[in-house]
Design an enzyme around this catalytic site. Sequence first.
Site, PDB file in Angstrom:
ATOM      1  N   ASP A 176     -41.717  50.444 -74.209  1.00 62.04           N
ATOM      2  CA  ASP A 176     -42.769  49.710 -73.502  1.00 62.04           C
ATOM      3  C   ASP A 176     -42.361  48.273 -73.176  1.00 62.04           C
ATOM      4  O   ASP A 176     -43.117  47.331 -73.416  1.00 62.04           O
ATOM      5  CB  ASP A 176     -44.076  49.715 -74.310  1.00 62.04           C
ATOM      6  CG  ASP A 176     -45.283  49.400 -73.433  1.00 62.04           C
ATOM      7  OD1 ASP A 176     -45.139  49.403 -72.203  1.00 62.04           O
ATOM      8  OD2 ASP A 176     -46.371  49.129 -73.991  1.00 62.04           O
ATOM      9  N   SER A 227     -51.336  42.243 -73.036  1.00 64.19           N
ATOM     10  CA  SER A 227     -50.117  43.063 -73.088  1.00 64.19           C
ATOM     11  C   SER A 227     -48.938  42.363 -72.421  1.00 64.19           C
ATOM     12  O   SER A 227     -49.039  41.929 -71.271  1.00 64.19           O
ATOM     13  CB  SER A 227     -50.353  44.403 -72.398  1.00 64.19           C
ATOM     14  OG  SER A 227     -51.300  45.175 -73.093  1.00 64.19           O
ATOM     15  N   HIS A 276     -46.032  49.318 -69.532  1.00 60.51           N
ATOM     16  CA  HIS A 276     -47.288  49.918 -69.079  1.00 60.51           C
ATOM     17  C   HIS A 276     -48.048  49.016 -68.113  1.00 60.51           C
ATOM     18  O   HIS A 276     -48.908  49.480 -67.366  1.00 60.51           O
ATOM     19  CB  HIS A 276     -48.170  50.330 -70.265  1.00 60.51           C
ATOM     20  CG  HIS A 276     -48.852  49.210 -70.979  1.00 60.51           C
ATOM     21  ND1 HIS A 276     -48.389  48.680 -72.167  1.00 60.51           N
ATOM     22  CD2 HIS A 276     -49.979  48.515 -70.692  1.00 60.51           C
ATOM     23  CE1 HIS A 276     -49.202  47.724 -72.582  1.00 60.51           C
ATOM     24  NE2 HIS A 276     -50.164  47.598 -71.696  1.00 60.51           N
TER      25      HIS A 276
END
Length: 550
Positions: free
Chosen positions: A236, A307, A196
């Site tokens: 992801d 992230s 992402h």
Amino acid sequence: MMKKGNIFIPAALSFVLLFNSCISAEKEREPFVPVDYTEEDAVNDEIDSVRKLLEKNSVNAFWRSLLIKEEVPENQNALLLYKDAENKVIEDFSSAIKDSDYMNALKLYKSLSVCGCKDPALASWSEKTLRDLAFKNVPGLSSEWKKQSVQELIKGTVTVFVDKGLKIEKGMGYADGVLGSGFFISEDGYIITNHHVISDLVDKKYEGFSRLYVKLAEDPDTKIPAKVIGYDSVLDLALLKCEIKAPAVFTLGSSADLKVGDRVYAIGSPLGLEKTLTSGIISATDRQLFMAGPVFQIDAAVNSGNSGGPLIDENGKVQAVVFAGVQNYQGLNFAIPVEYLRNELPFLYSGGERKHPWAGAYGKTRRAAGSGMRNEGLDVFYVLPGGSAFRSGVRAGDLIVDLDGKSVTSVYDFHRYLMSLESDTIVSCRTKNSDGEESQHLLYLEQRPESPGYEFYIHDRIADSMLPVTGMKLIQVSAAKKEYIIDSVIKGSAADDAGFSENDTLKIVDFQVSEDRSMAGIAVYAKLRKKGYLDVSIGFSTPLDSTFYF
């Protein structure tokens, strides 16, 4: 709640009405019709169809030709088709070996072997040899652990920056971009991050400006160009490459040993603040956020920008990849177990988008009656008509207990093994029926669609597709009025949560799908036992992908 006449409409119905694209529930679908092998014309049509497929997909055609041959072993056209398909796959295998494309060769070898092919072209090879060659240069898989201080490890992290140029708001231009974290898994510059973080770079629908850079922890002022090697939107994960020597390299651990309460450390760049280290514990090991299986919940502080950063144990080994935090809820954060990354690396290194395989079915783990937590296998509730599992002979009510010689005790076992495979591969599958009789199936793994629940809905009759989509099995009682009786409700399903139960009656009023096909909104009129059999209008939503779709 809103009140309309004497019918109470839950607020959830307003959610249903907000969906952008709509599929009418009024149009009944034509069910898939299996080949009638007692009819010569039907057999010939199937042979012609598979022969045309042979030009596009040799493995699928090989599998389909084998199914025909098993049904009509005396049919000479079927035998000729099978031999032609087998020879085409062998030819593809030999070409892959010649080109040193060992990932493709491994897939083809596996498909040929499981179908009993004994051709001399396979004789000098084994699955282990091909796997060793395919995985030989994959970064991160062969790294040996060496003790490093946390300070040294921090040097091996990067800030991932996607420059998206300028965005215009109210006539003013603002710098636009995405920040994330990453970490080196090899000295020659391979980096792990989240999909992402870099999704705009690989999104075919995105038409704006975008450039990828990384910033080293020890040199946050220099933007180093990087490129995306491979990515997986389902798990992801993404593999990046920059042309520098890594200042420090992380070693992948084994999160199977992690338990609730174990201490872990997250390294990343929250809000762009490089070299940030936070600590916490494993809060849970079984949170269901992915279709592939459970992920970790952690209480180490995670914010926007974390992230893609590593989650390490006290020995400095990577145990997970941080991928999500819940805004405004401190200590509610999540990380992808490193085993998923280990399985994914060969496919990410091969380049491009990682496409996951599936069989086209829906089911849950079956637990033995009166045995506490002992699992018996994967209980098949539904099989997509015309899909791979259906054609192979797997049926609703079967229990999957083995896949390619590996024991399957749960839906997670099944997914775990699929994660080590590519689509367009043939595997063996052993099932038990309700009488305990065992059957062996040759299962062709198709490419998993982006929205499996949507595929169930559009390729089956409404009454049948509601089982995998909502968890309730329907029996149609009025074709004209589209009215149904609920035959059964699966525990924990969307229908169960919405209050439906066995023998309730309902009429499907509307079925709407979100624009990205990730969610469905359903509106029904029903008489519910739990509501005293009053006429009620109910709106509820359900995701169109799930761990239970396999």
